[in-house]
Scaffold this motif. Structure first.
Motif, PDB file in Angstrom:
ATOM      1  N   ALA A   1      28.309  39.176  36.306  1.00  0.00           N
ATOM      2  CA  ALA A   1      28.747  40.300  37.144  1.00  0.00           C
ATOM      3  C   ALA A   1      29.964  41.014  36.568  1.00  0.00           C
ATOM      4  O   ALA A   1      30.058  42.246  36.616  1.00  0.00           O
ATOM      5  CB  ALA A   1      29.041  39.810  38.561  1.00  0.00           C
ATOM      6  N   ALA A   2      30.918  40.260  36.002  1.00  0.00           N
ATOM      7  CA  ALA A   2      32.115  40.886  35.431  1.00  0.00           C
ATOM      8  C   ALA A   2      31.748  41.765  34.242  1.00  0.00           C
ATOM      9  O   ALA A   2      32.265  42.887  34.095  1.00  0.00           O
ATOM     10  CB  ALA A   2      33.118  39.819  35.008  1.00  0.00           C
ATOM     11  N   TYR A   3      30.858  41.286  33.404  1.00  0.00           N
ATOM     12  CA  TYR A   3      30.413  42.059  32.247  1.00  0.00           C
ATOM     13  C   TYR A   3      29.617  43.285  32.688  1.00  0.00           C
ATOM     14  O   TYR A   3      29.889  44.414  32.263  1.00  0.00           O
ATOM     15  CB  TYR A   3      29.573  41.174  31.323  1.00  0.00           C
ATOM     16  N   ILE A   4      28.626  43.076  33.549  1.00  0.00           N
ATOM     17  CA  ILE A   4      27.757  44.170  33.968  1.00  0.00           C
ATOM     18  C   ILE A   4      28.553  45.254  34.682  1.00  0.00           C
ATOM     19  O   ILE A   4      28.413  46.449  34.410  1.00  0.00           O
ATOM     20  CB  ILE A   4      26.627  43.637  34.872  1.00  0.00           C
ATOM     21  N   GLY A   5      29.424  44.856  35.627  1.00  0.00           N
ATOM     22  CA  GLY A   5      30.192  45.825  36.391  1.00  0.00           C
ATOM     23  C   GLY A   5      31.205  46.572  35.540  1.00  0.00           C
ATOM     24  O   GLY A   5      31.340  47.804  35.658  1.00  0.00           O
ATOM     25  N   THR A   6      31.922  45.860  34.668  1.00  0.00           N
ATOM     26  CA  THR A   6      32.946  46.501  33.837  1.00  0.00           C
ATOM     27  C   THR A   6      32.315  47.445  32.826  1.00  0.00           C
ATOM     28  O   THR A   6      32.804  48.560  32.606  1.00  0.00           O
ATOM     29  CB  THR A   6      33.789  45.436  33.117  1.00  0.00           C
ATOM     30  N   GLU A   7      31.217  47.010  32.210  1.00  0.00           N
ATOM     31  CA  GLU A   7      30.519  47.876  31.265  1.00  0.00           C
ATOM     32  C   GLU A   7      29.979  49.117  31.976  1.00  0.00           C
ATOM     33  O   GLU A   7      30.053  50.235  31.451  1.00  0.00           O
ATOM     34  CB  GLU A   7      29.386  47.099  30.603  1.00  0.00           C
ATOM     35  N   ALA A   8      29.446  48.942  33.183  1.00  0.00           N
ATOM     36  CA  ALA A   8      28.882  50.069  33.927  1.00  0.00           C
ATOM     37  C   ALA A   8      29.965  51.060  34.346  1.00  0.00           C
ATOM     38  O   ALA A   8      29.773  52.282  34.255  1.00  0.00           O
ATOM     39  CB  ALA A   8      28.127  49.556  35.153  1.00  0.00           C
ATOM     40  N   ALA A   9      31.111  50.554  34.814  1.00  0.00           N
ATOM     41  CA  ALA A   9      32.209  51.447  35.204  1.00  0.00           C
ATOM     42  C   ALA A   9      32.731  52.222  33.999  1.00  0.00           C
ATOM     43  O   ALA A   9      33.046  53.421  34.094  1.00  0.00           O
ATOM     44  CB  ALA A   9      33.331  50.638  35.852  1.00  0.00           C
ATOM     45  N   SER A  10      32.819  51.555  32.854  1.00  0.00           N
ATOM     46  CA  SER A  10      33.256  52.231  31.629  1.00  0.00           C
ATOM     47  C   SER A  10      32.260  53.327  31.239  1.00  0.00           C
ATOM     48  O   SER A  10      32.638  54.442  30.882  1.00  0.00           O
ATOM     49  CB  SER A  10      33.400  51.221  30.493  1.00  0.00           C
ATOM     50  N   ALA A  11      30.967  52.981  31.321  1.00  0.00           N
ATOM     51  CA  ALA A  11      29.930  53.954  30.975  1.00  0.00           C
ATOM     52  C   ALA A  11      29.920  55.124  31.950  1.00  0.00           C
ATOM     53  O   ALA A  11      29.629  56.262  31.567  1.00  0.00           O
ATOM     54  CB  ALA A  11      28.562  53.278  30.956  1.00  0.00           C
ATOM     55  N   LEU A  12      30.236  54.863  33.209  1.00  0.00           N
ATOM     56  CA  LEU A  12      30.263  55.931  34.207  1.00  0.00           C
ATOM     57  C   LEU A  12      31.299  56.990  33.839  1.00  0.00           C
ATOM     58  O   LEU A  12      31.028  58.199  33.915  1.00  0.00           O
ATOM     59  CB  LEU A  12      30.570  55.337  35.585  1.00  0.00           C
ATOM     60  N   VAL A  13      32.476  56.541  33.432  1.00  0.00           N
ATOM     61  CA  VAL A  13      33.513  57.483  32.995  1.00  0.00           C
ATOM     62  C   VAL A  13      33.020  58.280  31.784  1.00  0.00           C
ATOM     63  O   VAL A  13      33.208  59.503  31.699  1.00  0.00           O
ATOM     64  CB  VAL A  13      34.803  56.718  32.641  1.00  0.00           C
ATOM     65  N   LEU A  14      32.359  57.597  30.876  1.00  0.00           N
ATOM     66  CA  LEU A  14      31.856  58.237  29.662  1.00  0.00           C
ATOM     67  C   LEU A  14      30.830  59.320  30.008  1.00  0.00           C
ATOM     68  O   LEU A  14      30.883  60.443  29.485  1.00  0.00           O
ATOM     69  CB  LEU A  14      31.241  57.158  28.769  1.00  0.00           C
ATOM     70  N   HIS A  15      29.887  58.995  30.896  1.00  0.00           N
ATOM     71  CA  HIS A  15      28.824  59.952  31.225  1.00  0.00           C
ATOM     72  C   HIS A  15      29.365  61.165  31.976  1.00  0.00           C
ATOM     73  O   HIS A  15      28.886  62.284  31.783  1.00  0.00           O
ATOM     74  CB  HIS A  15      27.733  59.261  32.036  1.00  0.00           C
ATOM     75  N   LEU A  16      30.346  60.955  32.835  1.00  0.00           N
ATOM     76  CA  LEU A  16      30.967  62.096  33.524  1.00  0.00           C
ATOM     77  C   LEU A  16      31.611  63.042  32.506  1.00  0.00           C
ATOM     78  O   LEU A  16      31.538  64.275  32.649  1.00  0.00           O
ATOM     79  CB  LEU A  16      32.006  61.600  34.526  1.00  0.00           C
ATOM     80  N   SER A  17      32.225  62.476  31.488  1.00  0.00           N
ATOM     81  CA  SER A  17      32.843  63.296  30.444  1.00  0.00           C
ATOM     82  C   SER A  17      31.790  64.040  29.633  1.00  0.00           C
ATOM     83  O   SER A  17      31.965  65.215  29.271  1.00  0.00           O
ATOM     84  CB  SER A  17      33.686  62.408  29.525  1.00  0.00           C
ATOM     85  N   LYS A  18      30.671  63.374  29.348  1.00  0.00           N
ATOM     86  CA  LYS A  18      29.590  64.022  28.611  1.00  0.00           C
ATOM     87  C   LYS A  18      29.030  65.214  29.375  1.00  0.00           C
ATOM     88  O   LYS A  18      28.740  66.267  28.797  1.00  0.00           O
ATOM     89  CB  LYS A  18      28.463  63.022  28.345  1.00  0.00           C
ATOM     90  N   ILE A  19      28.889  65.049  30.689  1.00  0.00           N
ATOM     91  CA  ILE A  19      28.355  66.139  31.504  1.00  0.00           C
ATOM     92  C   ILE A  19      29.254  67.369  31.408  1.00  0.00           C
ATOM     93  O   ILE A  19      28.774  68.506  31.350  1.00  0.00           O
ATOM     94  CB  ILE A  19      28.193  65.673  32.963  1.00  0.00           C
ATOM     95  N   ALA A  20      30.561  67.144  31.369  1.00  0.00           N
ATOM     96  CA  ALA A  20      31.486  68.266  31.202  1.00  0.00           C
ATOM     97  C   ALA A  20      31.230  68.979  29.884  1.00  0.00           C
ATOM     98  O   ALA A  20      31.218  70.221  29.809  1.00  0.00           O
ATOM     99  CB  ALA A  20      32.928  67.766  31.276  1.00  0.00           C
ATOM    100  N   GLY A  21      31.020  68.201  28.821  1.00  0.00           N
ATOM    101  CA  GLY A  21      30.736  68.800  27.515  1.00  0.00           C
ATOM    102  C   GLY A  21      29.402  69.533  27.493  1.00  0.00           C
ATOM    103  O   GLY A  21      29.290  70.635  26.944  1.00  0.00           O
ATOM    104  N   TYR A  22      28.366  68.946  28.104  1.00  0.00           N
ATOM    105  CA  TYR A  22      27.059  69.596  28.140  1.00  0.00           C
ATOM    106  C   TYR A  22      27.118  70.892  28.942  1.00  0.00           C
ATOM    107  O   TYR A  22      26.471  71.879  28.598  1.00  0.00           O
ATOM    108  CB  TYR A  22      26.013  68.664  28.750  1.00  0.00           C
TER     109      TYR A  22
END
Length: 243
Positions: A163-184
């Protein structure tokens, strides 16, 4: 919608659900494996932004379902590098030569698994190193849709599991994808088609994340790591094959 569009949506929804389950169990993999499916359905330049919107809901739900085990300092360091490089990569997507970059990433993923096998107890990376991990994955993800497997060895080496790995990786990826959407958005890639499919595929992504959360608690740490490493090899092979 026409009959062809309905078949396309049904195919994309089925793939999104199945691979959201995989992502919820292994912590990654859905985006990498969805990219070839979406590319065949929509074409690469459209597939990458649609995939990002789909991953937004998938990662958001995984982060929420595992919120009690998140390691927030790592998320912060990851975001420090990921945000500017993801925005920049989003702006470059319309012009970037994607083939050579895919093959490079494929080789790196397989090399990381070999490194873990040859050195099963690697030195734990400092939290600050995740700024560099975020920067490289931010740029790569913006250009290729998903490089989640590239970050997996670092989160595992830090000592996160389940759970610690899955949740932390997912939260990190969420920030990344929000930033990508801004660029797109700035690069005029968020077309009506992209937004409609992104919204339509959200229920499948959310349901898959919920089903995967129910399954992950039944898997031992040893099996969990094997699943992650298998996913890395498969993802690397797909990138090397140019899919």
């Amino acid at each position: 919608m026409s009959g062809h569009e309905l078949v396309t949506l049904a195919t994309a929804s089925g793939a999104t659900f199945a691979l959201a389950v995989l992502s919820a169990v292994a912590g990654f993999g859905g985006g990498v494996l969805l990219l070839p499916v979406f590319t065949a359905l929509f074409g690469l330049r459209v597939a990458v932004p649609i995939l990002t919107l789909t991953q937004l809901s998938s990662n958001g739900s995984r982060a929420w379902l595992n919120r009690r085990d998140l390691h927030w300092p790592l998320v912060g360091w990851f975001a420090l590098g990921a945000v500017p490089f993801a925005v920049g990569g989003g702006l470059l997507l319309a012009q970037a030569p994607l083939g050579p970059l895919k093959r490079l990433l494929g080789g790196l993923l397989i090399a990381m698994v070999l490194w873990r096998r040859l050195d099963p107890s690697p030195r734990r990376p400092p939290a600050g190193a995740f700024a560099a991990v975020g920067a490289s994955s931010g740029l790569g993800s913006a250009l290729l849709g998903s490089v989640g497997p590239l970050t997996a060895p670092f989160f595992l080496a830090y000592g996160l599991t389940r759970a610690a790995y899955i949740g932390t990786e997912a939260a990190s990826a969420l920030v990344l994808h929000l930033s990508k959407i801004a660029g797109y958005g700035a690069g005029a890639l968020l077309t009506r088609e992209v937004l409609l499919y992104g919204v339509a595929l959200t229920p499948a992504a959310l349901l898959g994340a919920w089903v995967g959360k129910k399954l992950v608690g039944r898997i031992s740490d040893t099996v969990f790591v094997i699943l992650v490493e298998t996913g890395l090899v498969v993802a690397g092979g797909l990138f090397l094959a140019g899919l």
